[in-house]
Design a protein around this motif. Structure first.
Motif, PDB file in Angstrom:
ATOM      1  N   ALA A  18     112.847  64.090  32.366  1.00 31.68           N
ATOM      2  CA  ALA A  18     112.541  64.785  33.619  1.00 31.68           C
ATOM      3  C   ALA A  18     112.066  66.199  33.328  1.00 31.68           C
ATOM      4  CB  ALA A  18     113.767  64.830  34.523  1.00 31.68           C
ATOM      5  N   VAL A  19     111.012  66.592  34.027  1.00 33.70           N
ATOM      6  CA  VAL A  19     110.558  67.979  34.017  1.00 33.70           C
ATOM      7  C   VAL A  19     110.736  68.499  35.437  1.00 33.70           C
ATOM      8  CG1 VAL A  19     108.643  69.569  33.650  1.00 33.70           C
ATOM      9  CG2 VAL A  19     108.888  67.560  32.180  1.00 33.70           C
ATOM     10  N   VAL A 100     119.037  72.934  42.169  1.00 36.59           N
ATOM     11  CA  VAL A 100     119.406  71.648  42.786  1.00 36.59           C
ATOM     12  C   VAL A 100     118.668  70.503  42.106  1.00 36.59           C
ATOM     13  CG1 VAL A 100     119.390  70.321  44.932  1.00 36.59           C
ATOM     14  CG2 VAL A 100     119.917  72.766  44.994  1.00 36.59           C
ATOM     15  N   GLY A 101     117.379  70.711  41.841  1.00 36.92           N
ATOM     16  CA  GLY A 101     116.585  69.672  41.183  1.00 36.92           C
ATOM     17  C   GLY A 101     117.071  69.371  39.783  1.00 36.92           C
ATOM     18  N   ALA A 102     117.405  70.407  39.021  1.00 38.09           N
ATOM     19  CA  ALA A 102     117.881  70.189  37.660  1.00 38.09           C
ATOM     20  C   ALA A 102     119.227  69.470  37.650  1.00 38.09           C
ATOM     21  CB  ALA A 102     117.983  71.529  36.925  1.00 38.09           C
ATOM     22  N   LEU A 110     116.466  63.763  28.496  1.00 39.91           N
ATOM     23  CA  LEU A 110     115.788  65.030  28.240  1.00 39.91           C
ATOM     24  C   LEU A 110     115.422  65.655  29.575  1.00 39.91           C
ATOM     25  CD1 LEU A 110     114.426  67.114  26.346  1.00 39.91           C
ATOM     26  CD2 LEU A 110     112.361  65.696  26.442  1.00 39.91           C
ATOM     27  N   VAL A 111     115.869  66.891  29.781  1.00 42.50           N
ATOM     28  CA  VAL A 111     115.537  67.623  31.003  1.00 42.50           C
ATOM     29  C   VAL A 111     114.896  68.946  30.599  1.00 42.50           C
ATOM     30  CG1 VAL A 111     116.378  68.670  33.135  1.00 42.50           C
ATOM     31  CG2 VAL A 111     117.489  66.604  32.248  1.00 42.50           C
ATOM     32  N   LEU A 112     113.694  69.185  31.108  1.00 44.45           N
ATOM     33  CA  LEU A 112     113.004  70.448  30.897  1.00 44.45           C
ATOM     34  C   LEU A 112     112.826  71.127  32.248  1.00 44.45           C
ATOM     35  CD1 LEU A 112     110.219  69.287  28.415  1.00 44.45           C
ATOM     36  CD2 LEU A 112     112.505  70.134  27.883  1.00 44.45           C
ATOM     37  N   CYS A 113     112.993  72.432  32.284  1.00 50.36           N
ATOM     38  CA  CYS A 113     112.802  73.199  33.506  1.00 50.36           C
ATOM     39  C   CYS A 113     111.577  74.073  33.312  1.00 50.36           C
ATOM     40  CB  CYS A 113     114.035  74.044  33.799  1.00 50.36           C
ATOM     41  SG  CYS A 113     115.517  73.042  34.125  1.00 50.36           S
ATOM     42  N   ALA A 114     110.650  74.023  34.261  1.00 48.42           N
ATOM     43  CA  ALA A 114     109.338  74.601  33.974  1.00 48.42           C
ATOM     44  C   ALA A 114     108.720  75.335  35.151  1.00 48.42           C
ATOM     45  CB  ALA A 114     108.380  73.503  33.507  1.00 48.42           C
ATOM     46  N   VAL A 137     109.888  66.521  38.715  1.00 47.71           N
ATOM     47  CA  VAL A 137     110.617  66.770  39.958  1.00 47.71           C
ATOM     48  C   VAL A 137     110.019  68.012  40.618  1.00 47.71           C
ATOM     49  CG1 VAL A 137     112.868  67.147  41.015  1.00 47.71           C
ATOM     50  CG2 VAL A 137     112.693  65.787  38.914  1.00 47.71           C
ATOM     51  N   VAL A 138     109.350  67.785  41.740  1.00 50.06           N
ATOM     52  CA  VAL A 138     108.702  68.858  42.497  1.00 50.06           C
ATOM     53  C   VAL A 138     109.744  69.385  43.483  1.00 50.06           C
ATOM     54  CG1 VAL A 138     106.775  69.439  44.024  1.00 50.06           C
ATOM     55  CG2 VAL A 138     106.476  67.712  42.219  1.00 50.06           C
TER      56      VAL A 138
END
Length: 233
Positions: A18-19, A100-102, A110-114, A137-138
């Motif tokens: 997830a990004v 909230v999305g993260a 794998l989770v990236l925050c961008a 995830v928008v």
């Protein structure tokens, strides 16, 4: 690469990769916090949890959306944060959409925050991991925030190896509802430079990786080799 673009409420299963995109302003702020020396960022599920974490760890820096509030040390503004020394500190962050999305995809492998400021590093890490399927995830406006969708689409194309002109994607960010609200003072806790800082493409050479650590969702920067470095290997 198979890319899906979903709002938080559209997540019906845990994605493998997830990004989570929040351009204005949660993950631009997170990147700035690391640039200002923060060691890690802990995501809080609520304002009460953020204050409870701060109470247990008085040396941590608590940060929230909106105006300044008792118990919080900073607000969710890159313009205001860029003058704060966070050397070696832990930041607790609670925002309306990004955090909230993260937290919604915390079980992903794998989770990236961008945001745009770490777009290329994020895409490069996806390529490095050879991710075949990625859920973007928008976070803003129930998945309809055009600045977040534009950033997600740009990262997806770069992750797929496409040569992509960023100008049109950045223009969508500049013309978005969020940008207008920040510029016009609709949102509180704002610095005049916030929109421009959120639209600085590839300002930082690291990706922001989120992972569970002792039941807390923690963000840390991950350095990614530059194109020059890759070419020399």
């Amino acid at each position: 690469m198979d890319a899906r673009f979903l709002g938080i409420d559209e997540l019906v299963e845990v994605p493998s990769v997830a990004v989570v995109v929040d351009v204005m302003r949660a993950f631009t702020v997170a990147a700035w916090a690391f640039a200002q020396g923060a060691e890690k960022i802990v995501l809080a599920e609520s304002l009460d949890e953020a204050l409870a974490l701060k109470a247990r760890h008085p040396d941590w820096v608590a940060l929230k959306d909106g105006p300044a509030a008792p118990g919080f040390d900073a607000v969710n503004s890159p313009g205001l944060l860029q003058s704060v020394d966070l050397g070696g500190r832990t930041v607790v962050q609670k925002t309306t959409a990004g955090t909230v999305g993260a937290l919604a995809v915390r079980e992903a492998s794998l989770v990236l925050c961008a945001g745009f400021v770490v777009a290329e590093a994020t895409a490069r890490l996806l390529r490095e991991r050879e991710c075949d399927s990625v859920t973007f995830v928008v976070t803003g406006e129930g998945g309809r925030a055009d600045e977040d969708l534009a950033c997600a689409q740009y990262i997806a194309r770069r992750a797929a190896g496409d040569v992509t002109d960023a100008a049109g994607f950045l223009r969508r960010g500049a013309e978005s509802r969020a940008a207008a609200e920040l510029t016009e003072g609709v949102r509180q806790g704002v610095h005049p430079d916030d929109v421009a800082l959120c639209l600085e493409l590839d300002r930082f050479p690291f990706a922001v990786v989120a992972a569970l650590e002792d039941s807390l969702m923690v963000l840390r920067p991950r350095a990614v080799p530059s194109l020059t470095d890759e070419a020399s290997i």
